[in-house]
Design an enzyme around this catalytic site. Sequence first.
Site, mmCIF file in Angstrom:
data_model
loop_
_atom_site.group_PDB
_atom_site.id
_atom_site.type_symbol
_atom_site.label_atom_id
_atom_site.label_comp_id
_atom_site.label_asym_id
_atom_site.label_seq_id
_atom_site.Cartn_x
_atom_site.Cartn_y
_atom_site.Cartn_z
ATOM 1 N N HIS A 136 1.190 -1.001 -0.576
ATOM 2 C CA HIS A 136 -0.047 -0.316 0.065
ATOM 3 C C HIS A 136 0.621 1.402 -0.162
ATOM 4 O O HIS A 136 0.466 2.449 -0.184
ATOM 5 C CB HIS A 136 -1.018 -0.131 1.192
ATOM 6 C CG HIS A 136 -1.996 -1.145 1.385
ATOM 7 N ND1 HIS A 136 -2.820 -1.736 0.478
ATOM 8 C CD2 HIS A 136 -1.754 -2.124 2.805
ATOM 9 C CE1 HIS A 136 -2.991 -2.317 0.731
ATOM 10 N NE2 HIS A 136 -2.570 -3.185 2.025
ATOM 11 N N HIS A 168 4.999 6.716 6.750
ATOM 12 C CA HIS A 168 5.198 5.886 5.568
ATOM 13 C C HIS A 168 4.086 7.349 5.115
ATOM 14 O O HIS A 168 4.453 8.533 5.385
ATOM 15 C CB HIS A 168 4.037 5.319 5.186
ATOM 16 C CG HIS A 168 2.250 4.820 6.181
ATOM 17 N ND1 HIS A 168 2.191 5.847 7.164
ATOM 18 C CD2 HIS A 168 1.663 6.334 5.576
ATOM 19 C CE1 HIS A 168 1.330 6.144 7.926
ATOM 20 N NE2 HIS A 168 1.062 6.453 6.436
ATOM 21 N N HIS A 177 3.707 10.549 7.223
ATOM 22 C CA HIS A 177 2.509 10.277 8.438
ATOM 23 C C HIS A 177 3.505 9.875 9.491
ATOM 24 O O HIS A 177 3.649 8.375 8.722
ATOM 25 C CB HIS A 177 1.360 9.263 7.778
ATOM 26 C CG HIS A 177 0.566 10.342 7.215
ATOM 27 N ND1 HIS A 177 -0.670 9.388 6.244
ATOM 28 C CD2 HIS A 177 0.022 11.256 7.331
ATOM 29 C CE1 HIS A 177 -1.319 10.812 5.978
ATOM 30 N NE2 HIS A 177 -0.816 11.739 5.905
ATOM 31 N N THR A 180 -6.968 6.832 7.761
ATOM 32 C CA THR A 180 -7.469 6.832 6.151
ATOM 33 C C THR A 180 -7.470 5.598 5.600
ATOM 34 O O THR A 180 -7.585 5.879 4.685
ATOM 35 C CB THR A 180 -5.843 8.423 5.686
ATOM 36 O OG1 THR A 180 -4.507 7.288 5.681
ATOM 37 C CG2 THR A 180 -5.894 9.480 6.710
ATOM 38 N N THR A 181 -7.148 4.761 6.344
ATOM 39 C CA THR A 181 -7.281 3.045 5.456
ATOM 40 C C THR A 181 -7.875 2.688 6.351
ATOM 41 O O THR A 181 -8.057 2.699 7.326
ATOM 42 C CB THR A 181 -5.192 2.142 5.199
ATOM 43 O OG1 THR A 181 -4.591 2.584 6.137
ATOM 44 C CG2 THR A 181 -4.915 3.522 4.560
ATOM 45 N N HIS A 199 2.205 8.691 1.339
ATOM 46 C CA HIS A 199 1.279 8.857 0.456
ATOM 47 C C HIS A 199 1.082 10.202 -1.070
ATOM 48 O O HIS A 199 1.840 10.779 -1.209
ATOM 49 C CB HIS A 199 0.040 9.673 0.944
ATOM 50 C CG HIS A 199 -0.426 8.764 2.163
ATOM 51 N ND1 HIS A 199 -1.196 7.666 2.264
ATOM 52 C CD2 HIS A 199 -0.276 8.733 3.176
ATOM 53 C CE1 HIS A 199 -1.463 6.978 3.360
ATOM 54 N NE2 HIS A 199 -1.109 7.107 4.248
HETATM 55 S S1 BO1 Z 1 -3.001 6.901 8.774
HETATM 56 O O1 BO1 Z 1 -1.407 7.583 9.348
HETATM 57 O O2 BO1 Z 1 -3.926 7.297 9.221
HETATM 58 N N1 BO1 Z 1 -2.402 6.845 7.274
HETATM 59 C C1 BO1 Z 1 -2.398 5.077 9.183
HETATM 60 C C2 BO1 Z 1 -3.222 4.595 8.340
HETATM 61 C C3 BO1 Z 1 -2.998 3.118 9.059
HETATM 62 C C4 BO1 Z 1 -2.313 2.763 9.780
HETATM 63 C C5 BO1 Z 1 -1.691 4.103 10.797
HETATM 64 C C6 BO1 Z 1 -1.505 5.433 10.167
HETATM 65 N N2 BO1 Z 1 -2.997 1.444 10.634
HETATM 66 C C7 BO1 Z 1 -2.544 1.683 12.442
HETATM 67 C C8 BO1 Z 1 -2.403 -0.515 12.282
HETATM 68 C C9 BO1 Z 1 -1.748 -0.343 13.759
HETATM 69 C C10 BO1 Z 1 -0.805 -0.821 13.700
HETATM 70 C C11 BO1 Z 1 -0.458 1.391 14.255
HETATM 71 C C12 BO1 Z 1 1.049 1.217 13.577
HETATM 72 O O3 BO1 Z 1 -0.404 1.618 12.282
HETATM 73 O O4 BO1 Z 1 -4.426 -0.378 12.534
HETATM 74 O O5 BO1 Z 1 -2.142 -1.982 14.120
HETATM 75 O O6 BO1 Z 1 -0.272 -0.449 14.897
HETATM 76 O O7 BO1 Z 1 2.112 0.923 12.614
HETATM 77 ZN ZN ZN Z 2 -1.161 7.476 6.062
#
Ligand code: BO1
Ligand code: ZN
Length: 224
Positions: A63, A88, A107, A174-175, A90
């Site tokens: 992703h 990460h 992010h 956002t995912t 986007h």
């Molecule tokens: S975001 O920054 O909104 N794009 C975003 C999207 C998904 C996650 C984190 C940030 N997922 C989460 C997982 C958790 C994990 C955490 C840190 O990321 O749902 O299980 O601990 O890696």
């Molecule tokens: Zn993100």
Amino acid sequence: GAHWSYEGAGGPAKWGDLDAANKACAVGLQQSPIDIEATIKSQLPALKLRWARSVDTIVNNGHTIQLNFAEGSTLTLGDVKYKLLQVHFHRPSEHTIGGKNFPMEAHFVHRADTGGLAVVGVLMAEGRPNATFSQIVKTMPAAEGPAVKADAGINPNAMLPQKLSYFRYSGSLTTPPCSEVVEWLLLTDPIQVASADVAAFAKLYPMNARPVQKDNRRYVLRSI
Ligand code: BO1
Ligand code: ZN
């Protein structure tokens, strides 16, 4: 069933139907990202970032490209302390400013002991090269696979603008599963990265941004 993605059968409009755990993606009223338009100038706590000068591992998770941190990097916001877990990317940016997106958005995901997340968002504009982002692009795994040890020269602190002014609002991942557990801290000032580095990222991920969501009258605060 289809796995989630950014277009087609598993695209954002379908996220809520793909899994019962993703309900918030469809019915949540505090979803992210949003367009930042009207803001309220407020006395917000300073972002106290105490990040390590290197990252632990790097992964292409299908992703995005993600860098994971070892224990010890923190964000303190008022009296709440968070641990930095990962950063990460986007493309294009997920948040928009006055309806306009940026070429990319980083992010930095932090978590408090209570389980709440604080994500520091950094908008990325094209311009002067950023040495850290160049090093990430140079060493990122081209195909989806397991996390591998990251290059020791990747210093996350060098991916911050000089000024840590920020927008703050309550939102979601956002995912999928789009959980409404995120304190969004979007820096007002973008960083600059080389257009060639954006292009290299775009070869792997041309579009991995969720569309902006309804603000449902949420307030966006802007630090003074
Ligand atoms: S975001 O920054 O909104 N794009 C975003 C999207 C998904 C996650 C984190 C940030 N997922 C989460 C997982 C958790 C994990 C955490 C840190 O990321 O749902 O299980 O601990 O890696
Ligand atoms: Zn993100």
